[in-house]
Scaffold this motif. Sequence first.
Motif, PDB file in Angstrom:
ATOM      1  N   MET A 124      79.744   2.553  28.768  1.00 15.93           N
ATOM      2  CA  MET A 124      80.193   1.342  29.348  1.00 15.93           C
ATOM      3  C   MET A 124      78.652   0.799  29.830  1.00 15.93           C
ATOM      4  SD  MET A 124      82.988   0.005  32.060  1.00 15.93           S
ATOM      5  CE  MET A 124      84.236  -0.284  30.785  1.00 15.93           C
ATOM      6  N   LYS A 125      78.646  -0.526  29.701  1.00 16.08           N
ATOM      7  CA  LYS A 125      77.463  -1.209  30.482  1.00 16.08           C
ATOM      8  C   LYS A 125      77.879  -2.195  31.425  1.00 16.08           C
ATOM      9  CE  LYS A 125      74.477  -0.238  26.624  1.00 16.08           C
ATOM     10  NZ  LYS A 125      73.575  -0.548  25.672  1.00 16.08           N
ATOM     11  N   ILE A 126      77.013  -2.188  32.543  1.00 12.63           N
ATOM     12  CA  ILE A 126      77.231  -3.280  33.588  1.00 12.63           C
ATOM     13  C   ILE A 126      75.927  -3.784  34.003  1.00 12.63           C
ATOM     14  CG2 ILE A 126      77.143  -1.636  35.446  1.00 12.63           C
ATOM     15  CD1 ILE A 126      78.987  -3.055  37.189  1.00 12.63           C
ATOM     16  N   ILE A 127      75.827  -5.407  34.232  1.00 10.80           N
ATOM     17  CA  ILE A 127      74.700  -6.084  34.427  1.00 10.80           C
ATOM     18  C   ILE A 127      75.108  -6.750  35.679  1.00 10.80           C
ATOM     19  CG2 ILE A 127      73.213  -8.021  33.763  1.00 10.80           C
ATOM     20  CD1 ILE A 127      73.978  -7.233  30.762  1.00 10.80           C
ATOM     21  N   MET A 128      74.091  -6.499  36.838  1.00 14.53           N
ATOM     22  CA  MET A 128      74.565  -7.063  38.072  1.00 14.53           C
ATOM     23  C   MET A 128      73.249  -8.112  38.453  1.00 14.53           C
ATOM     24  SD  MET A 128      75.690  -3.517  39.573  1.00 14.53           S
ATOM     25  CE  MET A 128      74.635  -2.544  38.561  1.00 14.53           C
ATOM     26  N   GLN A 129      73.745  -9.285  38.971  1.00 11.93           N
ATOM     27  CA  GLN A 129      72.888 -10.012  39.312  1.00 11.93           C
ATOM     28  C   GLN A 129      72.549  -9.987  40.893  1.00 11.93           C
ATOM     29  OE1 GLN A 129      71.043 -12.818  37.594  1.00 11.93           O
ATOM     30  NE2 GLN A 129      69.988 -12.895  39.325  1.00 11.93           N
ATOM     31  N   LEU A 130      71.413  -9.657  41.204  1.00 19.19           N
ATOM     32  CA  LEU A 130      71.058  -9.490  42.711  1.00 19.19           C
ATOM     33  C   LEU A 130      70.377 -10.719  43.316  1.00 19.19           C
ATOM     34  CD1 LEU A 130      69.605  -5.795  42.483  1.00 19.19           C
ATOM     35  CD2 LEU A 130      71.971  -6.490  42.732  1.00 19.19           C
ATOM     36  N   ASP A 131      70.299 -10.541  44.856  1.00 16.58           N
ATOM     37  CA  ASP A 131      69.395 -11.386  45.429  1.00 16.58           C
ATOM     38  C   ASP A 131      68.070 -11.324  44.991  1.00 16.58           C
ATOM     39  OD1 ASP A 131      71.326 -12.718  47.282  1.00 16.58           O
ATOM     40  OD2 ASP A 131      70.877 -11.280  48.797  1.00 16.58           O
ATOM     41  N   GLU A 132      67.419 -12.369  45.429  1.00 15.12           N
ATOM     42  CA  GLU A 132      66.137 -12.196  44.634  1.00 15.12           C
ATOM     43  C   GLU A 132      65.299 -11.125  45.274  1.00 15.12           C
ATOM     44  OE1 GLU A 132      61.780 -14.736  45.378  1.00 15.12           O
ATOM     45  OE2 GLU A 132      63.578 -15.718  44.835  1.00 15.12           O
ATOM     46  N   LEU A 133      64.483 -10.251  44.209  1.00 15.88           N
ATOM     47  CA  LEU A 133      63.851  -9.038  44.624  1.00 15.88           C
ATOM     48  C   LEU A 133      62.494  -9.417  44.901  1.00 15.88           C
ATOM     49  CD1 LEU A 133      65.191  -6.856  41.499  1.00 15.88           C
ATOM     50  CD2 LEU A 133      65.947  -6.764  43.750  1.00 15.88           C
ATOM     51  N   SER A 134      61.861  -8.896  45.948  1.00 18.03           N
ATOM     52  CA  SER A 134      60.854  -9.464  46.620  1.00 18.03           C
ATOM     53  C   SER A 134      59.477  -8.457  46.444  1.00 18.03           C
ATOM     54  CB  SER A 134      60.985  -9.679  48.213  1.00 18.03           C
ATOM     55  OG  SER A 134      61.191  -8.313  48.876  1.00 18.03           O
ATOM     56  N   CYS A 135      59.781  -7.339  45.918  1.00 20.87           N
ATOM     57  CA  CYS A 135      58.448  -6.471  45.687  1.00 20.87           C
ATOM     58  C   CYS A 135      58.917  -5.585  44.714  1.00 20.87           C
ATOM     59  CB  CYS A 135      58.214  -5.606  47.158  1.00 20.87           C
ATOM     60  SG  CYS A 135      59.348  -4.742  47.779  1.00 20.87           S
ATOM     61  N   PRO A 136      57.723  -4.709  43.899  1.00 28.90           N
ATOM     62  CA  PRO A 136      58.041  -3.963  43.089  1.00 28.90           C
ATOM     63  C   PRO A 136      58.609  -2.567  43.636  1.00 28.90           C
ATOM     64  CG  PRO A 136      55.626  -4.908  42.817  1.00 28.90           C
ATOM     65  CD  PRO A 136      56.512  -5.237  44.165  1.00 28.90           C
ATOM     66  N   SER A 137      58.338  -2.053  44.766  1.00 25.93           N
ATOM     67  CA  SER A 137      59.175  -0.948  45.486  1.00 25.93           C
ATOM     68  C   SER A 137      60.470  -1.126  45.286  1.00 25.93           C
ATOM     69  CB  SER A 137      58.549  -0.719  46.662  1.00 25.93           C
ATOM     70  OG  SER A 137      58.854  -1.683  47.636  1.00 25.93           O
ATOM     71  N   CYS A 138      61.184  -2.500  45.285  1.00 28.35           N
ATOM     72  CA  CYS A 138      62.606  -2.701  45.357  1.00 28.35           C
ATOM     73  C   CYS A 138      63.131  -2.123  43.998  1.00 28.35           C
ATOM     74  CB  CYS A 138      62.925  -4.214  45.283  1.00 28.35           C
ATOM     75  SG  CYS A 138      62.447  -4.956  47.055  1.00 28.35           S
ATOM     76  N   LEU A 139      62.318  -2.133  42.904  1.00 32.43           N
ATOM     77  CA  LEU A 139      62.736  -1.602  41.554  1.00 32.43           C
ATOM     78  C   LEU A 139      62.718  -0.376  41.546  1.00 32.43           C
ATOM     79  CD1 LEU A 139      61.166  -2.774  38.145  1.00 32.43           C
ATOM     80  CD2 LEU A 139      61.102  -0.614  38.817  1.00 32.43           C
ATOM     81  N   GLN A 140      61.802   0.524  42.151  1.00 30.32           N
ATOM     82  CA  GLN A 140      61.821   1.783  42.337  1.00 30.32           C
ATOM     83  C   GLN A 140      63.079   2.346  43.000  1.00 30.32           C
ATOM     84  OE1 GLN A 140      57.862   2.405  43.545  1.00 30.32           O
ATOM     85  NE2 GLN A 140      57.177   2.671  41.525  1.00 30.32           N
ATOM     86  N   LYS A 141      63.300   1.683  44.347  1.00 25.65           N
ATOM     87  CA  LYS A 141      64.204   2.324  45.123  1.00 25.65           C
ATOM     88  C   LYS A 141      65.616   1.961  44.537  1.00 25.65           C
ATOM     89  CE  LYS A 141      65.993   0.998  49.897  1.00 25.65           C
ATOM     90  NZ  LYS A 141      65.832  -0.042  50.789  1.00 25.65           N
ATOM     91  N   ILE A 142      65.902   0.888  43.918  1.00 22.14           N
ATOM     92  CA  ILE A 142      67.153   0.728  43.036  1.00 22.14           C
ATOM     93  C   ILE A 142      67.339   1.783  41.865  1.00 22.14           C
ATOM     94  CG2 ILE A 142      68.444  -0.769  41.750  1.00 22.14           C
ATOM     95  CD1 ILE A 142      67.390  -3.046  43.505  1.00 22.14           C
ATOM     96  N   GLU A 143      66.245   1.690  41.147  1.00 24.34           N
ATOM     97  CA  GLU A 143      66.483   2.714  39.740  1.00 24.34           C
ATOM     98  C   GLU A 143      66.503   4.014  40.539  1.00 24.34           C
ATOM     99  OE1 GLU A 143      62.997   2.001  37.176  1.00 24.34           O
ATOM    100  OE2 GLU A 143      63.838   0.250  36.184  1.00 24.34           O
TER     101      GLU A 143
END
Length: 72
Positions: free
Chosen positions: A1-20
């Motif tokens: 199953m796949k899910i796509i979530m819309q988040l508040d605006e991401l402010s920095c590339p480290s957000c990407l790493q933290k979430i992943e």
Amino acid sequence: MKIIMQLDELSCPSCLQKIEAGVSQLGGVNTTKVLFNASKVKVDFDDSQIDKEKIIDTISNLGYEVKGVKIK
């Protein structure tokens, strides 16, 4: 199953790493992809091992608000 979530605006590339990193460690998650410029997270998971609420809770606990959810 796949899910796509819309988040508040991401402010920095480290957000990407933290979430992943946070979502990928969950049992039953196959892949996690953060679309930084679109502020979206795509997760492919096995719904017999984990439910979408656990994924959403994990993102919330990392400090990001999930604004919308689309299931594919």
